[in-house]
Design a protein around this motif. Sequence first.
Motif, PDB file in Angstrom:
ATOM      1  N   ILE A  42      41.296  25.952  30.932  1.00  0.00           N
ATOM      2  CA  ILE A  42      41.489  26.639  32.206  1.00  0.00           C
ATOM      3  C   ILE A  42      41.066  25.720  33.354  1.00  0.00           C
ATOM      4  O   ILE A  42      41.702  25.684  34.410  1.00  0.00           O
ATOM      5  CB  ILE A  42      40.710  27.972  32.227  1.00  0.00           C
ATOM      6  N   TYR A  46      43.178  23.819  37.187  1.00  0.00           N
ATOM      7  CA  TYR A  46      42.795  23.504  38.558  1.00  0.00           C
ATOM      8  C   TYR A  46      43.004  22.013  38.837  1.00  0.00           C
ATOM      9  O   TYR A  46      43.358  21.636  39.946  1.00  0.00           O
ATOM     10  CB  TYR A  46      41.341  23.905  38.793  1.00  0.00           C
ATOM     11  N   TYR A  55      45.889  27.092  44.100  1.00  0.00           N
ATOM     12  CA  TYR A  55      44.657  27.791  43.746  1.00  0.00           C
ATOM     13  C   TYR A  55      43.560  27.672  44.800  1.00  0.00           C
ATOM     14  O   TYR A  55      42.422  28.019  44.544  1.00  0.00           O
ATOM     15  CB  TYR A  55      44.132  27.282  42.402  1.00  0.00           C
ATOM     16  N   ARG A  58      41.895  30.881  45.298  1.00  0.00           N
ATOM     17  CA  ARG A  58      41.428  31.581  44.107  1.00  0.00           C
ATOM     18  C   ARG A  58      39.942  31.322  43.886  1.00  0.00           C
ATOM     19  O   ARG A  58      39.456  30.210  43.989  1.00  0.00           O
ATOM     20  CB  ARG A  58      42.192  31.107  42.869  1.00  0.00           C
ATOM     21  N   ASN A  60      36.694  30.876  41.545  1.00  0.00           N
ATOM     22  CA  ASN A  60      36.473  30.380  40.187  1.00  0.00           C
ATOM     23  C   ASN A  60      35.773  31.461  39.367  1.00  0.00           C
ATOM     24  O   ASN A  60      34.563  31.450  39.180  1.00  0.00           O
ATOM     25  CB  ASN A  60      35.615  29.102  40.213  1.00  0.00           C
ATOM     26  N   TYR A 171      41.438  38.439  31.840  1.00  0.00           N
ATOM     27  CA  TYR A 171      41.304  37.353  32.809  1.00  0.00           C
ATOM     28  C   TYR A 171      42.501  36.401  32.724  1.00  0.00           C
ATOM     29  O   TYR A 171      43.101  36.036  33.739  1.00  0.00           O
ATOM     30  CB  TYR A 171      40.009  36.590  32.559  1.00  0.00           C
ATOM     31  N   ILE A 172      42.854  36.028  31.495  1.00  0.00           N
ATOM     32  CA  ILE A 172      43.979  35.110  31.299  1.00  0.00           C
ATOM     33  C   ILE A 172      45.281  35.762  31.761  1.00  0.00           C
ATOM     34  O   ILE A 172      46.115  35.126  32.410  1.00  0.00           O
ATOM     35  CB  ILE A 172      44.063  34.674  29.825  1.00  0.00           C
ATOM     36  N   ASP A 174      45.599  38.045  34.024  1.00  0.00           N
ATOM     37  CA  ASP A 174      45.573  38.077  35.491  1.00  0.00           C
ATOM     38  C   ASP A 174      46.041  36.748  36.072  1.00  0.00           C
ATOM     39  O   ASP A 174      46.766  36.705  37.078  1.00  0.00           O
ATOM     40  CB  ASP A 174      44.161  38.386  36.002  1.00  0.00           C
ATOM     41  N   GLU A 175      45.613  35.635  35.442  1.00  0.00           N
ATOM     42  CA  GLU A 175      46.039  34.313  35.904  1.00  0.00           C
ATOM     43  C   GLU A 175      47.540  34.117  35.700  1.00  0.00           C
ATOM     44  O   GLU A 175      48.230  33.535  36.542  1.00  0.00           O
ATOM     45  CB  GLU A 175      45.262  33.222  35.155  1.00  0.00           C
ATOM     46  N   TYR A 178      49.326  36.122  38.340  1.00  0.00           N
ATOM     47  CA  TYR A 178      49.228  35.454  39.643  1.00  0.00           C
ATOM     48  C   TYR A 178      50.209  34.288  39.740  1.00  0.00           C
ATOM     49  O   TYR A 178      50.911  34.121  40.759  1.00  0.00           O
ATOM     50  CB  TYR A 178      47.808  34.961  39.871  1.00  0.00           C
ATOM     51  N   ALA A 179      50.277  33.479  38.681  1.00  0.00           N
ATOM     52  CA  ALA A 179      51.173  32.317  38.686  1.00  0.00           C
ATOM     53  C   ALA A 179      52.638  32.762  38.776  1.00  0.00           C
ATOM     54  O   ALA A 179      53.442  32.170  39.500  1.00  0.00           O
ATOM     55  CB  ALA A 179      50.950  31.472  37.431  1.00  0.00           C
ATOM     56  N   LEU A 263      48.537  28.721  29.814  1.00  0.00           N
ATOM     57  CA  LEU A 263      47.943  30.064  29.718  1.00  0.00           C
ATOM     58  C   LEU A 263      48.573  30.870  28.590  1.00  0.00           C
ATOM     59  O   LEU A 263      47.879  31.568  27.849  1.00  0.00           O
ATOM     60  CB  LEU A 263      48.097  30.807  31.038  1.00  0.00           C
TER      61      LEU A 263
END
Length: 294
Positions: A42, A46, A55, A58, A60, A171-172, A174-175, A178-179, A263
């Motif tokens: 992860i 970044y 990001y 975003r 951390n 969490y993953i 959500d990422e 977002y992407a 991801l």
Amino acid sequence: AALTSIVYTSQQKPTIVYNVQSILLPPTKKDIDALLEIRSRIDDLYAISKSSLIYQSRANRYIIDESSPANFFAKFAQNLNLPDYQNNYFKKNGLVENLATELDPKTSIENFNQIISNFSVYYEDGTNSNSRITVSTNFKIPIDFTKWLNSYIESIKIKTKSEIIKQIRKYIQDEITYAKKRVILNQDNHNQFILNRLLKYEEASQIAFELGIKERIDGGFNSPLYYRGYRALNVEIEYLKKRSWDLPHNKENLELEQILNILNSIEIMEDDIQVMNIGKTAIQTETISSINKK
């Protein structure tokens, strides 16, 4: 008359208290190596996008780091000490029925309540090396409770691992969400950019045609767009209709595709996480607490 003397002999009956105890220790950094590897992957996301704005806004929000073993152990301790869960677990797994079979069926509920009411979870929260949890109970009925306590601890371990894995997966996800939203946003922005430019060139081409400006005429740096002439403008309009991504948007979406690939490739398995280690498996001992005379 003969006198007869009767001597009553008192029987002494000790009260035995049965104590069951298990000691649990926190996981070590080695126990979550697989999760730390995921954290590293992860982090790489970044690094991939550090040259863009992807990001920068975003936070951390790391949920896996060097303090995770202690955090997982604290969550495990919290789950161990849920009275409703304790009660339901032992009932669903047949402790009342077992007490009725091995002892007096009439007192099975009373005996069950005695075990549960004395159930104790003591969490010593120190540094990770000397933290420990002591789980224990005591009762006055002759039953071996070690397998029940070991089984309960195992169920809480599974429950805690499941909750943490669910949190990491969220969490993953959500990422990923977002992407994907960034990709769609970039596409929408690009489409709007092309549409606005297309309308501008079509308008300029129409004006040029009305004015009879077929070829470019020199009007200086700030000359109106229709000075390019409708022939050149029409060519540019056709190219605009076929145009793919402009470089800035294309670069960001390529980065986003890399991020999404990483991801989506991450898998969290139950074996990747430990929330505790057994310091001492459940042991049952006996203590004579008093002597009752009858």
